[in-house]
Design an enzyme around this catalytic site. Structure first.
Site, PDB file in Angstrom:
ATOM      1  N   ASP A   1      35.888  29.492  42.813  1.00  0.00           N
ATOM      2  CA  ASP A   1      36.871  28.696  42.079  1.00  0.00           C
ATOM      3  C   ASP A   1      37.804  28.028  43.079  1.00  0.00           C
ATOM      4  O   ASP A   1      37.750  28.286  44.288  1.00  0.00           O
ATOM      5  CB  ASP A   1      37.660  29.563  41.082  1.00  0.00           C
ATOM      6  CG  ASP A   1      38.121  30.877  41.710  1.00  0.00           C
ATOM      7  OD1 ASP A   1      38.498  30.875  42.899  1.00  0.00           O
ATOM      8  OD2 ASP A   1      38.099  31.913  41.026  1.00  0.00           O
TER       9      ASP A   1
ATOM     10  N   ASP B   1      41.900  27.015  43.837  1.00  0.00           N
ATOM     11  CA  ASP B   1      43.298  27.281  43.506  1.00  0.00           C
ATOM     12  C   ASP B   1      44.189  26.233  44.167  1.00  0.00           C
ATOM     13  O   ASP B   1      43.855  25.682  45.229  1.00  0.00           O
ATOM     14  CB  ASP B   1      43.718  28.675  43.984  1.00  0.00           C
ATOM     15  CG  ASP B   1      42.928  29.782  43.302  1.00  0.00           C
ATOM     16  OD1 ASP B   1      42.432  29.557  42.176  1.00  0.00           O
ATOM     17  OD2 ASP B   1      42.804  30.874  43.879  1.00  0.00           O
TER      18      ASP B   1
ATOM     19  N   ASP C   1      48.479  37.555  51.769  1.00  0.00           N
ATOM     20  CA  ASP C   1      48.031  38.845  52.288  1.00  0.00           C
ATOM     21  C   ASP C   1      47.307  38.743  53.625  1.00  0.00           C
ATOM     22  O   ASP C   1      47.676  39.419  54.590  1.00  0.00           O
ATOM     23  CB  ASP C   1      47.163  39.572  51.249  1.00  0.00           C
ATOM     24  CG  ASP C   1      46.059  38.695  50.665  1.00  0.00           C
ATOM     25  OD1 ASP C   1      45.875  37.557  51.137  1.00  0.00           O
ATOM     26  OD2 ASP C   1      45.377  39.161  49.725  1.00  0.00           O
TER      27      ASP C   1
END
Length: 468
Positions: free
Chosen positions: A74, A76, A158
């Site tokens: 996907d 983002d 992260d």
């Protein structure tokens, strides 16, 4: 001169702990990404937000995957527009989430997830005045809606390989955390101080293992060092969230390697405590069965075949089941009720750790139940079992057990032959079973009878994880 020399020796750990305030900018002649490789809907979202005066970039895993010549699952987008402002720009957008508010812009079947730039969380006295961010006593972040700048957003991501921002308008990549360097060196590295980042969200330990397995990377040594010590913190994570993480871990096409990493870093036990105990008691059998189940799962995913969490969980939990059933038998419970009771308790315990929905826990029980029914083939039982919606999954599970070294007196081969046999051949096979029973001493004869057949549910759920 000496100062510059010392700066040139700065470790990658220090660079990751302190991302640059200004990014390294890679022009379109310095990387392999092209606007044409980005989802046109993601490009549309970025273009419209930029024309409305906002900053907007394609971000994260899709940029990483394209640099590795992988197909992103996907796309983002990150922006300085708030979720409400994004919704105001797109009539097909909706705001979701509490812990982490996002805007979803839907284009038919494709959803472009749009996240507002986040900042690091205030701590100590500053946090008491914030009604947007919250941590528990161990430092875990409970809410994550403190908005910030692009630089803030890069620092709070992260992993370095996920902190890459691509502008499809200029075709430039902004790299704040040496993510391109780590992609080239095939390293999964945390941004910031590893122990603190894991305490903020222990699921990052699972994500590190998942990315390392998916990308065939290594977990960078400083990022790996605290994992074994902090792994028990996963017990604090809500069971529903851990169930979702387990699906990501084992249904991404790299399940076998993921399992190896989970065991290596002591992350398997917090997810599957009973199975981890079985792995410690009988590592050869347990490891062989689980690995074979995961190899089969990976192969089905590569072939584009359906998989179901029910078969996966049935395999992951099975090694803990026989010992528990044996304990109940030692207390005087008959074999079949003992197996059923042990199965019930084992699943209930696992649900407390990973919230398996009933649409999967019921088929797990049925797959296990088939293991008790498949040996009982006399009379019309064999044909009735063939009609059972769970027969195929139960049969595949029997073959899995045999491949792990379980002795079943040729039961898998018998059922393989029976499915392909003609009616007359099937009658002969049943007749041979009866003759074999009659030739055995009475104390060794196969038990006849048993509980009446119970019909399984209609096969309108997820397809069984079975070979075609």
């Amino acid at each position: 001169m000496l100062k510059k020399l010392f700066q040139s020796f700065r470790s990658p750990l220090r660079r990751a702990q302190h991302p640059r305030s200004t990014p390294e900018v890679l022009g379109n002649n310095q990387h392999s990404l092209h606007r044409s490789g980005i989802s046109r809907n993601a490009v549309l979202v970025v273009d419209r937000l930029q024309k409305a005066g906002y900053q907007a970039y394609v971000v994260g895993g899709c940029v990483r995957d394209l640099l590795l010549n992988l197909r992103p699952k996907d796309f983002d987008v990150a922006t300085n527009a708030t979720p409400e402002q994004v919704r105001a720009e797109f009539r097909n957008a909706r705001v979701i989430g509490r812990r982490f508010k996002l805007a979803h812009v839907q284009f038919g079947r494709e959803i472009i997830e749009v996240a507002t730039f986040r900042a690091n969380h205030p701590q100590g006295e500053e946090e008491e005045d914030s009604n947007q961010a919250s941590r528990n006593e161990s430092g875990r972040i409970l809410r994550d809606n403190v908005y910030g700048s692009l630089e803030d957003d890069a620092q709070r991501r992260d992993f370095t390989i996920n902190a890459l921002y691509y502008d499809p308008t200029t075709e430039r990549i902004l790299d704040y955390a040496h993510g391109v360097h780590d992609i080239r060196n095939r390293l999964v590295r945390l941004i910031g101080i590893p122990e603190q980042r894991y305490q903020e969200d222990p699921v990052r330990m699972l994500r590190a293992a998942r990315f390392a397995a998916k990308l065939d990377f290594e977990i960078e040594k400083h990022s790996a060092a605290p994992i074994r010590r902090l792994a028990p913190m996963l017990r604090e994570i809500p069971s529903a969230r851990l169930f979702d993480e387990v699906l990501k871990l084992f249904l991404g096409g790299k399940a076998e390697r993921t399992f190896e990493l989970l065991v290596e870093y002591d992350l398997f036990a917090p997810l599957f405590p009973a199975s981890a105990a079985a792995l410690e008691r009988n590592p050869e059998y347990t490891g062989r069965l689980i690995r074979q189940a995961l190899i089969n799962t990976d192969e089905r995913i590569r072939q584009g075949k359906p998989v179901t969490p029910a078969f996966l969980f049935a395999a992951l939990l099975w090694p803990a089941l026989p010992a528990r059933a044996a304990q109940l038998q030692e207390r005087g419970m008959p074999p079949i009720p003992a197996m059923q009771e042990a199965a019930h308790v084992l699943i209930m315990e696992q649900v407390q750790r990973t919230a398996i929905p009933k649409r999967f826990s019921i088929p797990i029980r049925e797959i296990w139940d088939m293991q008790e029914r498949l040996p009982r083939r006399n009379g019309k039982r064999a044909d009735l079992l063939l009609e059972n919606p769970r027969f195929r999954a139960g049969y595949d599970f029997l073959l899995l057990r045999e491949s792990a070294g379980e002795k079943t007196d040729g039961l898998g081969d018998w059922w393989t032959d029976y499915q392909d046999a003609s009616d007359s051949q099937r009658r002969n096979m049943i007749r041979e079973l009866n003759t074999k029973d009659e030739q055995q001493p009475s104390g060794q004869r196969r038990r006849r009878g048993g509980s009446r057949r119970r019909r399984g549910p209609r096969s309108d759920g997820a397809p069984d994880n079975s070979g075609e």
